[in-house]
Enzyme design. Sequence first.
Site, PDB file in Angstrom:
ATOM      1  N   CYS A  10       0.869  -1.175   0.000  1.00 49.42           N
ATOM      2  CA  CYS A  10       0.000   0.000   0.000  1.00 49.42           C
ATOM      3  C   CYS A  10       0.906   1.225   0.000  1.00 49.42           C
ATOM      4  O   CYS A  10       2.129   1.119   0.145  1.00 49.42           O
ATOM      5  CB  CYS A  10      -0.923  -0.013   1.218  1.00 49.42           C
ATOM      6  SG  CYS A  10      -2.324   1.127   1.078  1.00 49.42           S
ATOM      7  N   CYS A  50      -0.138   4.132   1.898  1.00 51.78           N
ATOM      8  CA  CYS A  50      -0.568   5.045   2.969  1.00 51.78           C
ATOM      9  C   CYS A  50       0.542   5.341   3.975  1.00 51.78           C
ATOM     10  O   CYS A  50       0.613   6.450   4.511  1.00 51.78           O
ATOM     11  CB  CYS A  50      -1.808   4.512   3.667  1.00 51.78           C
ATOM     12  SG  CYS A  50      -1.595   2.913   4.482  1.00 51.78           S
ATOM     13  N   CYS A 100      -4.052   5.957   0.356  1.00 50.77           N
ATOM     14  CA  CYS A 100      -3.522   4.704  -0.171  1.00 50.77           C
ATOM     15  C   CYS A 100      -3.181   4.777  -1.654  1.00 50.77           C
ATOM     16  O   CYS A 100      -2.814   3.760  -2.256  1.00 50.77           O
ATOM     17  CB  CYS A 100      -4.530   3.575   0.064  1.00 50.77           C
ATOM     18  SG  CYS A 100      -4.942   3.334   1.809  1.00 50.77           S
ATOM     19  N   LYS A 147     -12.470  -4.949   2.056  1.00 53.28           N
ATOM     20  CA  LYS A 147     -11.910  -4.070   3.079  1.00 53.28           C
ATOM     21  C   LYS A 147     -12.838  -2.876   3.247  1.00 53.28           C
ATOM     22  O   LYS A 147     -13.007  -2.064   2.336  1.00 53.28           O
ATOM     23  CB  LYS A 147     -10.511  -3.603   2.680  1.00 53.28           C
ATOM     24  CG  LYS A 147      -9.839  -2.717   3.717  1.00 53.28           C
ATOM     25  CD  LYS A 147      -8.434  -2.344   3.265  1.00 53.28           C
ATOM     26  CE  LYS A 147      -7.742  -1.435   4.272  1.00 53.28           C
ATOM     27  NZ  LYS A 147      -6.381  -1.060   3.842  1.00 53.28           N
ATOM     28  N   GLU A 162     -16.617  -7.310  -5.180  1.00 51.70           N
ATOM     29  CA  GLU A 162     -15.189  -7.038  -4.962  1.00 51.70           C
ATOM     30  C   GLU A 162     -14.389  -8.341  -4.953  1.00 51.70           C
ATOM     31  O   GLU A 162     -13.334  -8.447  -5.594  1.00 51.70           O
ATOM     32  CB  GLU A 162     -14.999  -6.290  -3.640  1.00 51.70           C
ATOM     33  CG  GLU A 162     -15.437  -4.844  -3.647  1.00 51.70           C
ATOM     34  CD  GLU A 162     -14.386  -3.922  -4.255  1.00 51.70           C
ATOM     35  OE1 GLU A 162     -13.316  -4.413  -4.666  1.00 51.70           O
ATOM     36  OE2 GLU A 162     -14.643  -2.706  -4.309  1.00 51.70           O
ATOM     37  N   LYS A 203     -11.800  -7.760   5.995  1.00 55.97           N
ATOM     38  CA  LYS A 203     -11.274  -6.841   7.002  1.00 55.97           C
ATOM     39  C   LYS A 203     -12.266  -5.711   7.221  1.00 55.97           C
ATOM     40  O   LYS A 203     -12.707  -5.099   6.240  1.00 55.97           O
ATOM     41  CB  LYS A 203      -9.932  -6.285   6.520  1.00 55.97           C
ATOM     42  CG  LYS A 203      -9.274  -5.293   7.464  1.00 55.97           C
ATOM     43  CD  LYS A 203      -7.973  -4.759   6.871  1.00 55.97           C
ATOM     44  CE  LYS A 203      -7.329  -3.770   7.830  1.00 55.97           C
ATOM     45  NZ  LYS A 203      -6.085  -3.179   7.289  1.00 55.97           N
ATOM     46  N   ARG A 210     -11.283   7.672   3.573  1.00 58.07           N
ATOM     47  CA  ARG A 210     -10.990   6.657   2.555  1.00 58.07           C
ATOM     48  C   ARG A 210     -12.254   6.029   1.984  1.00 58.07           C
ATOM     49  O   ARG A 210     -12.210   4.935   1.408  1.00 58.07           O
ATOM     50  CB  ARG A 210     -10.077   5.587   3.165  1.00 58.07           C
ATOM     51  CG  ARG A 210      -8.697   6.139   3.503  1.00 58.07           C
ATOM     52  CD  ARG A 210      -7.840   5.146   4.227  1.00 58.07           C
ATOM     53  NE  ARG A 210      -6.479   5.693   4.399  1.00 58.07           N
ATOM     54  CZ  ARG A 210      -5.635   5.306   5.323  1.00 58.07           C
ATOM     55  NH1 ARG A 210      -5.987   4.367   6.187  1.00 58.07           N
ATOM     56  NH2 ARG A 210      -4.423   5.842   5.413  1.00 58.07           N
TER      57      ARG A 210
END
Length: 325
Positions: A119, A121, A129, A194, A232, A247, A216
């Site tokens: 990532c 971030c 991100c 996520k 997704e 997550k 985000r």
Amino acid sequence: MQSYIRHRRLRASEQIRRMVREHHVHVEDLIYPIFVVEGENIKQEVPSMPEVYHYSLDRLHEEMDELVRLGISSVIIFGVPAEKDERGSSADDEQGIVQKAIRYIKEKYPSIYVIADTCLCQYTSHGHCGIVENGVIVNDASLTRLVSTAVSQARAGADMIAPSNMMDGFVYEIRKGLDEAGFSHIPIMSYAVKYASSFYGPFRDAAHSTPQFGDRRTYQMDPANVREAMREAASDVAEGADMLIVKPGLPYLDVMVRVRERFDLPVVAYNVSGEYSMVKAAALNGWIDEKQVVTESMLAFKRAGADLIITYHAKDLARWLKGGE
């Protein structure tokens, strides 16, 4: 006359309860997150995460020796660089903190399976991100940086890439980039589902990755949606993911069940920082039995279909599984 159905017969003693227990947590199921930082002689506790530390490379052996002793065989690496900029330039630096940590672990602890979180971030000055242009997190330009980062992590020796950025097409592009760079054997553990969760606060404290503007929610998922989670995950499977992460873990067990039922790939629960810190805080105040609460939570992940669990509780769990306190 019909008698009662005696369910309690199979609960009458610890021996029979063990014999008929449907789900188990094994130390092999656990993936332990590690935070590495630039500098020397650093072992600094994360303020919001009791017993979780930042380590500089010269003290990382203290953490790794303990993991080996406990039988924990896989880790996921997060890095905090010394310098950040708008494009996260240090993310793919061959001498970046994560790359150096990967090389160190693979050289000194070859039995440890090393997963690299991929990532931007931690590396961007704005904490997002992806790449920001005119105040917008742009998708395709971010993918180029993420592919370069994944390839550099694989070149450093990572056994697996775990992209957590939630840009559209990230699995496809990273798979393509790894293959073209000669790393077709490196699997991708995708943060497929996520959510834009409030449970990430302590992690952002640990990774120094709090967004400096906005949030985000334009790329992480709306907590209200579950059908979207299936889309997704399906796209990541089609693009080449080898494992699927859900997550956070506990607030989204229903989503984990659906992912498990629909896809045959290994499913990974991420027991995130906020879940960990709440348990630790309550335990430190004497409000709960930490061992029992953590064990129960891990069994919830297994019941929901998780094959593996990323958790900051891994060391405690390993001790308890060995019969220690």
